[in-house]
Design a protein around this motif. Sequence first.
Motif, mmCIF file in Angstrom:
data_model
loop_
_atom_site.group_PDB
_atom_site.id
_atom_site.type_symbol
_atom_site.label_atom_id
_atom_site.label_comp_id
_atom_site.label_asym_id
_atom_site.label_seq_id
_atom_site.Cartn_x
_atom_site.Cartn_y
_atom_site.Cartn_z
ATOM 1 N N GLY A 79 8.319 -5.689 11.275
ATOM 2 C CA GLY A 79 7.628 -6.822 11.873
ATOM 3 C C GLY A 79 6.117 -6.721 11.808
ATOM 4 O O GLY A 79 5.417 -7.579 12.361
ATOM 5 N N LEU A 80 5.588 -5.697 11.155
ATOM 6 C CA LEU A 80 4.131 -5.522 11.125
ATOM 7 C C LEU A 80 3.444 -6.452 10.120
ATOM 8 O O LEU A 80 2.371 -6.986 10.389
ATOM 9 N N ALA A 81 4.037 -6.619 8.957
ATOM 10 C CA ALA A 81 3.406 -7.453 7.925
ATOM 11 C C ALA A 81 3.481 -8.927 8.300
ATOM 12 O O ALA A 81 4.285 -9.332 9.142
ATOM 13 N N GLU A 82 2.608 -9.724 7.683
ATOM 14 C CA GLU A 82 2.649 -11.169 7.895
ATOM 15 C C GLU A 82 3.909 -11.745 7.236
ATOM 16 O O GLU A 82 4.498 -11.117 6.344
ATOM 17 N N ALA A 83 4.262 -12.952 7.641
ATOM 18 C CA ALA A 83 5.456 -13.599 7.082
ATOM 19 C C ALA A 83 5.346 -13.780 5.564
ATOM 20 O O ALA A 83 6.355 -13.761 4.851
ATOM 21 N N ASP A 84 4.120 -13.924 5.059
ATOM 22 C CA ASP A 84 3.958 -14.113 3.611
ATOM 23 C C ASP A 84 3.915 -12.784 2.842
ATOM 24 O O ASP A 84 3.671 -12.768 1.637
ATOM 25 N N GLY A 85 4.131 -11.683 3.568
ATOM 26 C CA GLY A 85 4.173 -10.384 2.904
ATOM 27 C C GLY A 85 2.861 -9.623 2.937
ATOM 28 O O GLY A 85 2.805 -8.465 2.501
ATOM 29 N N THR A 86 1.807 -10.268 3.437
ATOM 30 C CA THR A 86 0.528 -9.563 3.546
ATOM 31 C C THR A 86 0.680 -8.384 4.494
ATOM 32 O O THR A 86 1.144 -8.537 5.631
ATOM 33 N N LEU A 87 0.315 -7.215 4.005
ATOM 34 C CA LEU A 87 0.491 -6.016 4.819
ATOM 35 C C LEU A 87 -0.430 -6.024 6.032
ATOM 36 O O LEU A 87 -1.546 -6.554 5.975
ATOM 37 N N HIS A 88 0.036 -5.419 7.102
ATOM 38 C CA HIS A 88 -0.822 -5.162 8.267
ATOM 39 C C HIS A 88 -1.929 -4.205 7.807
ATOM 40 O O HIS A 88 -1.689 -3.360 6.926
ATOM 41 N N PRO A 89 -3.125 -4.294 8.374
ATOM 42 C CA PRO A 89 -4.204 -3.399 7.947
ATOM 43 C C PRO A 89 -3.830 -1.914 7.963
ATOM 44 O O PRO A 89 -4.283 -1.157 7.095
ATOM 45 N N VAL A 90 -3.004 -1.489 8.904
ATOM 46 C CA VAL A 90 -2.643 -0.066 8.909
ATOM 47 C C VAL A 90 -1.725 0.265 7.734
ATOM 48 O O VAL A 90 -1.827 1.352 7.143
ATOM 49 N N GLN A 91 -0.858 -0.660 7.394
ATOM 50 C CA GLN A 91 0.004 -0.430 6.226
ATOM 51 C C GLN A 91 -0.848 -0.386 4.955
ATOM 52 O O GLN A 91 -0.626 0.452 4.075
ATOM 53 N N GLN A 92 -1.815 -1.301 4.884
ATOM 54 C CA GLN A 92 -2.679 -1.340 3.705
ATOM 55 C C GLN A 92 -3.486 -0.057 3.589
ATOM 56 O O GLN A 92 -3.645 0.508 2.490
ATOM 57 N N ALA A 93 -3.998 0.423 4.721
ATOM 58 C CA ALA A 93 -4.811 1.647 4.696
ATOM 59 C C ALA A 93 -3.968 2.856 4.289
ATOM 60 O O ALA A 93 -4.418 3.708 3.507
ATOM 61 N N LEU A 94 -2.752 2.933 4.791
ATOM 62 C CA LEU A 94 -1.869 4.042 4.397
ATOM 63 C C LEU A 94 -1.551 3.965 2.909
ATOM 64 O O LEU A 94 -1.552 4.981 2.207
ATOM 65 N N LYS A 95 -1.336 2.760 2.422
ATOM 66 C CA LYS A 95 -1.045 2.579 0.995
ATOM 67 C C LYS A 95 -2.271 2.949 0.150
ATOM 68 O O LYS A 95 -2.165 3.678 -0.843
ATOM 69 N N ASP A 96 -3.433 2.448 0.550
ATOM 70 C CA ASP A 96 -4.653 2.676 -0.234
ATOM 71 C C ASP A 96 -5.012 4.157 -0.349
ATOM 72 O O ASP A 96 -5.666 4.571 -1.298
ATOM 73 N N ASN A 97 -4.619 4.925 0.669
ATOM 74 C CA ASN A 97 -5.080 6.318 0.738
ATOM 75 C C ASN A 97 -3.966 7.340 0.530
ATOM 76 O O ASN A 97 -4.111 8.497 0.932
ATOM 77 N N PHE A 98 -2.876 6.902 -0.055
ATOM 78 C CA PHE A 98 -1.741 7.815 -0.284
ATOM 79 C C PHE A 98 -1.353 8.522 1.018
ATOM 80 O O PHE A 98 -1.107 9.727 1.028
#
Length: 161
Positions: A79-98
Amino acid sequence: MSEHAIELTVNGHCHATRVEARTSLGEFLRDGLGYTGTHLACEHGVCGACTVMIDGRAMRSCLMLAVQADGAEVTTVEGLAEADGTLHPVQQALKDNFGLQCGFCTPGVAITMACVTRDNAGVEAPRMEDALTTAMSGHICRCTGYQGIRRAIRQLAGAST
Ligand code: FES
Ligand code: FES
């Protein structure tokens, strides 16, 4: 086996069902409702893998019975990401930084980070970094050595390096 009727909201969806009194919330979310992003490992409150948001607070779903969540609003990692699939900022940060390898601890880490960044919105970068780093003491990551997670924390905090 005693069963109880419960009604709760998970990621914006209402669920009215019956559950055995002994079933943990984590087990119920996974096996009863199919929210398998919530991971169970130690099942005694130590590792943080099972962390979900309950009425806006990060809590261990292995330490809570499903019946205790009657009437609650639960957010899992799904439930963290937006309905359109946009990641939550924490998900994006974890992804961006391995900030993940196997990803096992990641759902709990992401839920805790989401609570901490929300609760500390607007504070300066060092305070946000401290708050996030302190919160990670409640999570055991078995494979990143925390370095990727620390980089994600710095990105979220807005630190310059
Ligand atoms: S499974 Fe809940 S804290 Fe480890
Ligand atoms: S990424 Fe594997 S346990 Fe944390």
